[in-house]
Write a protein that holds these residues in place. Structure first.
Motif, PDB file in Angstrom:
ATOM      1  N   ASP A  93       0.809  -1.239  -0.204  1.00 37.27           N
ATOM      2  CA  ASP A  93      -0.131   0.107  -0.206  1.00 37.27           C
ATOM      3  C   ASP A  93       1.496   1.583   0.178  1.00 37.27           C
ATOM      4  OD1 ASP A  93      -1.914  -1.623   0.142  1.00 37.27           O
ATOM      5  OD2 ASP A  93      -1.871  -1.636   2.347  1.00 37.27           O
ATOM      6  N   THR A  94       2.294   0.916  -0.187  1.00 41.33           N
ATOM      7  CA  THR A  94       2.617   2.605  -0.557  1.00 41.33           C
ATOM      8  C   THR A  94       1.949   3.574  -1.061  1.00 41.33           C
ATOM      9  OG1 THR A  94       3.815   1.616  -2.719  1.00 41.33           O
ATOM     10  CG2 THR A  94       5.146   1.218  -0.403  1.00 41.33           C
ATOM     11  N   GLY A  95       1.335   3.077  -2.139  1.00 40.45           N
ATOM     12  CA  GLY A  95       0.865   4.273  -3.337  1.00 40.45           C
ATOM     13  C   GLY A  95       0.012   5.298  -2.193  1.00 40.45           C
ATOM     14  N   VAL A  96      -0.559   4.486  -0.468  1.00 47.41           N
ATOM     15  CA  VAL A  96      -1.406   5.610   0.197  1.00 47.41           C
ATOM     16  C   VAL A  96      -0.642   6.541   1.055  1.00 47.41           C
ATOM     17  CG1 VAL A  96      -2.932   4.737   2.177  1.00 47.41           C
ATOM     18  CG2 VAL A  96      -2.959   2.642   0.516  1.00 47.41           C
ATOM     19  N   HIS A  97       0.144   5.694   1.594  1.00 54.23           N
ATOM     20  CA  HIS A  97       1.355   6.547   2.695  1.00 54.23           C
ATOM     21  C   HIS A  97       2.208   7.499   1.060  1.00 54.23           C
ATOM     22  CE1 HIS A  97       0.143   4.331   5.070  1.00 54.23           C
ATOM     23  NE2 HIS A  97       0.279   2.848   4.470  1.00 54.23           N
ATOM     24  N   PHE A  98       3.107   7.881   0.040  1.00 53.71           N
ATOM     25  CA  PHE A  98       3.708   8.437  -0.467  1.00 53.71           C
ATOM     26  C   PHE A  98       3.510   8.661  -2.054  1.00 53.71           C
ATOM     27  CE2 PHE A  98       5.691   4.634   2.075  1.00 53.71           C
ATOM     28  CZ  PHE A  98       6.507   5.334   3.102  1.00 53.71           C
ATOM     29  N   LEU A  99       4.099   9.755  -2.228  1.00 51.56           N
ATOM     30  CA  LEU A  99       3.501  10.254  -3.674  1.00 51.56           C
ATOM     31  C   LEU A  99       4.322   9.664  -4.879  1.00 51.56           C
ATOM     32  CD1 LEU A  99       3.114  14.186  -3.297  1.00 51.56           C
ATOM     33  CD2 LEU A  99       1.680  12.737  -3.811  1.00 51.56           C
ATOM     34  N   PRO A 100       4.060   9.099  -5.998  1.00 57.50           N
ATOM     35  CA  PRO A 100       4.740   8.580  -7.424  1.00 57.50           C
ATOM     36  C   PRO A 100       6.280   9.544  -6.663  1.00 57.50           C
ATOM     37  CG  PRO A 100       3.069   8.902  -8.257  1.00 57.50           C
ATOM     38  CD  PRO A 100       2.708   9.446  -6.622  1.00 57.50           C
ATOM     39  N   GLY A 101       7.614   8.716  -6.860  1.00 58.32           N
ATOM     40  CA  GLY A 101       8.636   9.194  -6.881  1.00 58.32           C
ATOM     41  C   GLY A 101       9.134  10.225  -6.057  1.00 58.32           C
ATOM     42  N   SER A 102       8.948   9.316  -4.624  1.00 59.29           N
ATOM     43  CA  SER A 102       9.318  10.571  -3.677  1.00 59.29           C
ATOM     44  C   SER A 102      11.015   9.981  -3.268  1.00 59.29           C
ATOM     45  CB  SER A 102       8.056   9.853  -2.670  1.00 59.29           C
ATOM     46  OG  SER A 102       7.280  10.523  -2.880  1.00 59.29           O
TER      47      SER A 102
END
Length: 220
Positions: A65-74
């Motif tokens: 669920d990384t997309g829940v916590h962080f923006l792409p390219g972070s």
């Protein structure tokens, strides 16, 4: 000091790796779904100097669920070490991890080598289990859990498909897979073992039969 990197450590466990990177000057975000592990990481972080503590962020969450916590390219680096064996369908998770990388960012994976599952039982003299291991991609780990392993060829294809093609790979624990974690060696002997493992992990055909594979993909 060299470049300060933004690092995401997925499945960080007790935070050993995350803290080492923070001590080296990098900004580290640790993601861990196990509450007890996360509590241990927080306790360890509290013992660090303020300058290190301020470089670390700990989050309770799942690597899927990384997309829940962080923006792409972070992040400049995403680490996922000793995690994929617990994920039944790793490809969607890997795609999500790759999206977290900035252009040129590094995706570092440490996985169990499915092409060498017969080595541990075979070298331990359990020949029946070694024969069985040829026909499966699952194994029982040291915690007694049945988990899965990955094949280099399949991961190579996956990394290419998620725009983080394989840049380099290494074998880990070529000669020491059956050595217990509590074994202590004299400093001189330990140095020989580390030198041996480092060389074997970079050299064919030895790296291909390592217990673990370390794969490095680079985001295009």
């Amino acid at each position: 000091m060299g470049q300060r990197l933004r690092v995401l450590d997925v499945g960080m466990g007790q935070g050993t790796q995350a803290l080492r990177l923070a001590r080296a000057g990098h900004s580290v975000t640790g993601l861990e779904s196990n509450h007890a592990m996360l509590a241990a990481a927080r306790a360890s972080l509290e013992t660090e100097p303020e300058g290190i503590r301020e470089r670390v962020r700990l989050i309770e969450g799942d690597g899927r669920d990384t997309g829940v916590h962080f923006l792409p390219g972070s992040f400049d680096v995403v680490l996922c070490h000793g995690v994929l064996m617990y994920v039944e369908e790793p490809d969607p998770m890997l795609a999500g991890l790759a999206r977290m990388l900035a252009p040129g960012g590094l995706l570092s994976l440490l996985v169990r080598n499915a092409d060498a599952l017969a080595m541990r039982p075979g070298l331990a003299g359990d020949f029946g289990a070694a024969l069985t291991a040829f026909d499966t991609a699952t194994y029982t780990n040291r915690l007694g859990l049945t988990v899965r392993a990955d094949r280099l060829g399949a991961l190579r294809a996956t990394l290419a498909g998620i725009a983080a093609p394989l840049h380099a790979w290494y074998g880990v624990r070529v000669f020491t897979d059956n050595v217990g974690n509590d074994v202590e060696l004299p400093a001189e002997e330990l140095e020989r073992v580390l030198t041996l493992e480092d060389r074997a992990g970079r050299t064919d055909p030895y790296r291909g039969v390592a217990a673990l594979l370390h794969l490095c993909g680079v985001r295009g």
